[in-house]
Motif scaffolding. Sequence first.
Motif, short mmCIF file in Angstrom:
data_model
loop_
_atom_site.label_atom_id
_atom_site.label_comp_id
_atom_site.label_asym_id
_atom_site.label_seq_id
_atom_site.Cartn_x
_atom_site.Cartn_y
_atom_site.Cartn_z
N VAL A 288 24.52 69.36 64.20
CA VAL A 288 24.71 68.77 62.87
C VAL A 288 25.23 69.77 61.85
O VAL A 288 25.73 69.37 60.79
CB VAL A 288 23.39 68.15 62.34
CG1 VAL A 288 22.87 67.12 63.32
CG2 VAL A 288 22.34 69.21 62.06
N THR A 291 28.65 69.34 60.32
CA THR A 291 28.87 68.14 59.51
C THR A 291 28.46 68.33 58.07
O THR A 291 28.85 67.53 57.21
CB THR A 291 28.10 66.94 60.10
OG1 THR A 291 26.69 67.13 59.92
CG2 THR A 291 28.40 66.77 61.58
N ARG A 338 24.33 64.85 52.70
CA ARG A 338 24.15 64.82 54.15
C ARG A 338 22.93 65.62 54.58
O ARG A 338 22.21 65.24 55.50
CB ARG A 338 25.41 65.35 54.84
CG ARG A 338 26.61 64.41 54.71
CD ARG A 338 27.84 64.99 55.38
NE ARG A 338 28.97 64.08 55.29
CZ ARG A 338 30.19 64.36 55.72
NH1 ARG A 338 30.44 65.55 56.26
NH2 ARG A 338 31.16 63.49 55.61
N LEU A 342 18.86 64.55 56.74
CA LEU A 342 18.38 65.13 57.99
C LEU A 342 16.86 65.24 58.01
O LEU A 342 16.23 65.37 56.95
CB LEU A 342 18.97 66.53 58.18
CG LEU A 342 20.49 66.62 58.36
CD1 LEU A 342 20.93 68.08 58.40
CD2 LEU A 342 20.92 65.91 59.64
#
Length: 409
Positions: A288, A291, A338, A342
């Motif tokens: 991740v 990203t 983003r 998470l």
Amino acid sequence: MGPHPAVAAIRLAVRRTLHEVRDAHPTAPAAPGTRSPRPPAAPAIPPSPLPASAPTGPAQQAPLPAAAPLVLVACSGGADSMALASALAFEAPRLGLRAGGVTVDHGLQPGSAERARDVVERLTALGLAPVESVSVQVPRTRTGPEAAARDARYRALDEVAERHGAAAVLLGHTRDDQAETVLLGLARGSGTRSLSGMAAVSGPGGRYRRPFLAVDRQSTRKACMVQSLPVWDDPHNADPAYTRSRVRHEALPALEKALGKGVVEALARTAQLSRDDADALDAWTDDVERTVLEGAEGLRGAEPAEGVRGAAGAGHPGVAGAAGACASGRCRVLDAARLTQLPPAVRRRVLRRAAIEAGAPAGSLFARHIEEVDRLLTAWRGQRPINLPGRVEAARQGGRLVIRHGSPN
């Protein structure tokens, strides 16, 4: 009659590790007249043509070609590392591997140079070659003498291994050492990776190997005794001025008194379980991380958030400073939205990595630091930037989290 159970245990542990090393270096030749089957799951040691209590010496080792991979043992002269050295001397030639040794003189005690020379003589008597002693200077640091000595020791071991082209360096950490490491990590509240303790394989290219993480300290001492191997007990290991010494002689005995036997085994088992979890989370973080990373060009022309604008007015470098730092490579720009989506365990790993890449020393970056940076994402109220070790700063700038190395001025 086979060797003493303690000797059998240390030899089996080393044999398994040496098989792994040899698999990584498939050109290793087999020693003349020997067979090298995979070690069995159960600790069954094949009968030895040598007396059960006799360590391998120069007369028992068949010459090996210079091209055979070299495995070094780091030996302080204590029971753990002397047991490791004896097992390496016995097993390595049977697997077509050369065995050598190195001892590090930290210069922290009177007579340390003489003890280092004595360790060299003991390792040479076991048949190890090459064997050398390396002296290091242990500087005064804010991390304390234990950490400074450890860092100096590993630098020395790296240098020796690279100079000799060693395939691996064996370290004598036992299950008891692992339990102590886990307990220290628990006390620091440093998270899953800290609780995972010492890895069986670590260092550049898997250089460092710890065969004894499943062997208790009592077994290594017993193995030395039945093989008539002299050992040296470092007085620092019993000095209450050192944190690990207090854990060993006060904390662990108190836990066993309160909870019963088996605390060491349970802590060592916790290390393995924690390592498995931490490895899985790190792999997730790898997936991740890309990203949420943004380029420095995204900062140019961006308007800082209100809290950051105020800080810039008070001399804070603001967006332009952050973009300049990113251009120099000592900055990470992260997508705040983003990141917030998470799971906390993954998000905080991303933040920790970003801080380290920006210049924060890993050994000085604690959970509380990452928690404060995390609040810039999860509880954003226009806070001022967060100062981290190593002159690193984390600041919220609109929809971005910028972690950068501070100005030298």
